[in-house]
Design a protein around this motif. Structure first.
Motif, PDB file in Angstrom:
ATOM      1  N   PRO A 205       0.816  -1.225   0.000  1.00 28.87           N
ATOM      2  CA  PRO A 205       0.000   0.000   0.000  1.00 28.87           C
ATOM      3  C   PRO A 205       0.845   1.268   0.000  1.00 28.87           C
ATOM      4  O   PRO A 205       0.455   2.277  -0.601  1.00 28.87           O
ATOM      5  CB  PRO A 205      -0.826  -0.134   1.283  1.00 28.87           C
ATOM      6  CG  PRO A 205      -0.886  -1.599   1.544  1.00 28.87           C
ATOM      7  CD  PRO A 205       0.429  -2.148   1.075  1.00 28.87           C
ATOM      8  N   LEU A 206       1.990   1.224   0.675  1.00 28.55           N
ATOM      9  CA  LEU A 206       2.847   2.404   0.717  1.00 28.55           C
ATOM     10  C   LEU A 206       3.386   2.743  -0.667  1.00 28.55           C
ATOM     11  O   LEU A 206       3.373   3.917  -1.088  1.00 28.55           O
ATOM     12  CB  LEU A 206       4.006   2.168   1.693  1.00 28.55           C
ATOM     13  CG  LEU A 206       5.000   3.336   1.845  1.00 28.55           C
ATOM     14  CD1 LEU A 206       4.280   4.568   2.384  1.00 28.55           C
ATOM     15  CD2 LEU A 206       6.150   2.934   2.758  1.00 28.55           C
ATOM     16  N   VAL A 207       3.851   1.730  -1.388  1.00 25.71           N
ATOM     17  CA  VAL A 207       4.367   1.956  -2.735  1.00 25.71           C
ATOM     18  C   VAL A 207       3.252   2.432  -3.662  1.00 25.71           C
ATOM     19  O   VAL A 207       3.434   3.377  -4.445  1.00 25.71           O
ATOM     20  CB  VAL A 207       5.015   0.673  -3.274  1.00 25.71           C
ATOM     21  CG1 VAL A 207       5.376   0.837  -4.749  1.00 25.71           C
ATOM     22  CG2 VAL A 207       6.257   0.325  -2.471  1.00 25.71           C
ATOM     23  N   LEU A 211       3.233   6.057  -5.620  1.00 21.01           N
ATOM     24  CA  LEU A 211       3.095   6.144  -7.076  1.00 21.01           C
ATOM     25  C   LEU A 211       1.841   6.930  -7.472  1.00 21.01           C
ATOM     26  O   LEU A 211       1.850   7.686  -8.452  1.00 21.01           O
ATOM     27  CB  LEU A 211       3.050   4.743  -7.681  1.00 21.01           C
ATOM     28  CG  LEU A 211       4.356   3.932  -7.586  1.00 21.01           C
ATOM     29  CD1 LEU A 211       4.133   2.501  -8.073  1.00 21.01           C
ATOM     30  CD2 LEU A 211       5.455   4.601  -8.399  1.00 21.01           C
ATOM     31  N   PHE A 212       0.774   6.755  -6.713  1.00 11.91           N
ATOM     32  CA  PHE A 212      -0.466   7.499  -6.975  1.00 11.91           C
ATOM     33  C   PHE A 212      -0.230   9.001  -6.825  1.00 11.91           C
ATOM     34  O   PHE A 212      -0.635   9.796  -7.684  1.00 11.91           O
ATOM     35  CB  PHE A 212      -1.559   7.027  -6.020  1.00 11.91           C
ATOM     36  CG  PHE A 212      -2.869   7.755  -6.173  1.00 11.91           C
ATOM     37  CD1 PHE A 212      -3.817   7.321  -7.077  1.00 11.91           C
ATOM     38  CD2 PHE A 212      -3.139   8.891  -5.408  1.00 11.91           C
ATOM     39  CE1 PHE A 212      -5.022   8.000  -7.227  1.00 11.91           C
ATOM     40  CE2 PHE A 212      -4.336   9.567  -5.554  1.00 11.91           C
ATOM     41  CZ  PHE A 212      -5.281   9.121  -6.460  1.00 11.91           C
ATOM     42  N   LEU A 213       0.443   9.397  -5.752  1.00 16.32           N
ATOM     43  CA  LEU A 213       0.692  10.821  -5.512  1.00 16.32           C
ATOM     44  C   LEU A 213       1.645  11.401  -6.561  1.00 16.32           C
ATOM     45  O   LEU A 213       1.452  12.541  -7.012  1.00 16.32           O
ATOM     46  CB  LEU A 213       1.262  11.023  -4.111  1.00 16.32           C
ATOM     47  CG  LEU A 213       0.295  10.735  -2.948  1.00 16.32           C
ATOM     48  CD1 LEU A 213       1.000  10.899  -1.610  1.00 16.32           C
ATOM     49  CD2 LEU A 213      -0.932  11.643  -3.027  1.00 16.32           C
ATOM     50  N   CYS A 214       2.668  10.624  -6.948  1.00 14.76           N
ATOM     51  CA  CYS A 214       3.589  11.108  -7.974  1.00 14.76           C
ATOM     52  C   CYS A 214       2.879  11.288  -9.310  1.00 14.76           C
ATOM     53  O   CYS A 214       3.089  12.286 -10.017  1.00 14.76           O
ATOM     54  CB  CYS A 214       4.756  10.138  -8.117  1.00 14.76           C
ATOM     55  SG  CYS A 214       5.901  10.147  -6.728  1.00 14.76           S
ATOM     56  N   ALA A 215       2.029  10.334  -9.660  1.00 19.70           N
ATOM     57  CA  ALA A 215       1.265  10.449 -10.912  1.00 19.70           C
ATOM     58  C   ALA A 215       0.319  11.645 -10.863  1.00 19.70           C
ATOM     59  O   ALA A 215       0.156  12.370 -11.860  1.00 19.70           O
ATOM     60  CB  ALA A 215       0.482   9.167 -11.167  1.00 19.70           C
ATOM     61  N   LEU A 216      -0.275  11.869  -9.702  1.00 14.19           N
ATOM     62  CA  LEU A 216      -1.182  13.009  -9.552  1.00 14.19           C
ATOM     63  C   LEU A 216      -0.429  14.320  -9.682  1.00 14.19           C
ATOM     64  O   LEU A 216      -0.904  15.269 -10.335  1.00 14.19           O
ATOM     65  CB  LEU A 216      -1.878  12.925  -8.192  1.00 14.19           C
ATOM     66  CG  LEU A 216      -2.942  13.989  -7.896  1.00 14.19           C
ATOM     67  CD1 LEU A 216      -4.086  13.878  -8.892  1.00 14.19           C
ATOM     68  CD2 LEU A 216      -3.466  13.837  -6.463  1.00 14.19           C
TER      69      LEU A 216
END
Length: 252
Positions: A205-207, A211-216
């Motif tokens: 979940p951390l990874v 990745l979700f925040l970086c993509a956002l």
């Protein structure tokens, strides 16, 4: 290109690439993802990531400068309108028809550049070029025997020509300067970066959250870049307030 649509599409592409990399990491044999292989992949992807970051930074700076320049052109156009109106006021009641045409011309320009605004327009105020020609003739017909008034008439005609040049500067900003091909290649580089990085990352979940925040974050940056490309279209546009204030000054 539409800013929100592009931003959402970029986010979907980046996060999908990251998820694909995580899935591939879970399914690939362990003997393929050795430490040396992982190190080589990371070093290679850093080159692509640096290219994408440099390209995105240069695009953002260039288009933000383009956006700020358009904002200055709007303020310059508005100040010249007010300056011409002041000159016409000094010419007395004979210049009232020219002042009326100046208001109608300015309102037409405002409607042409910012279609979402609602300036006061007459039924005949459909073409800015026609109104400008009438305004030019109205100022040219002002003939005063007084030497000071003649100097003001010459100054008014010179100011009108400056307004025409400022108007063309506004028109030059209408064309979008951002190539879809450039955005496509930039997104491709970012997708390669996300997919390669997640290929050597554990599924947790951390990874996934990182990745979700970086993509956002990156998709929001692309959204801003697309919005800055056209100063008069989209969610982020040059404000029409300077022209509105100028029209208010002309109506007093």
């Amino acid at each position: 290109m539409d800013g929100p649509t592009t931003g959402v599409a970029v986010f979907a592409c980046l996060f999908s690439s990251a998820v694909a990399g995580l899935i591939a990491h879970a399914r690939l044999p362990a003997k393929l993802l050795t430490r040396r292989a992982t190190t080589a992949i990371r070093r290679s992807v850093w080159i692509v990531a640096m290219m994408a970051a440099l390209m995105l930074a240069l695009l953002t700076v260039q288009l933000k400068t383009h956006f700020d320049s358009a904002s200055r052109d709007v303020r310059n156009f508005s100040s010249q309108i007010v300056a011409l109106d002041r000159t016409l006021r000094q010419l007395g009641p004979e210049a009232d028809p020219a002042r009326s045409l100046l208001f109608r011309y300015s309102a037409r320009i405002m409607k042409d550049v910012w279609p979402q605004t609602h300036p006061k327009l007459g039924p005949a105020d459909t073409h800015a070029t026609k109104l400008f020609g009438e305004l030019e003739r109205a100022i040219g017909d002002l003939e005063s025997p007084d030497a000071r008034m003649r100097d003001l008439e010459v100054a008014a005609m010179a100011q009108l020509h400056e307004i025409a040049r400022a108007r063309w500067n506004l028109g030059d900003r209408d064309a979008t300067q951002l190539s879809p091909w450039l955005v496509s290649f930039l997104v491709l580089w970012l997708m390669l970066t996300f997919g390669s990085l997640s290929l050597s990352a554990p599924r947790s979940p951390l990874v996934m959250g990182a990745l979700f925040l970086c993509a956002l974050a990156l998709s929001s940056e692309v959204f801003l870049t697309v919005e800055f490309a056209d100063p008069y279209v989209g969610l982020i546009i040059v404000s029409s307030e300077p022209v509105q204030n100028a029209l208010f000054a002309l109506s007093e």
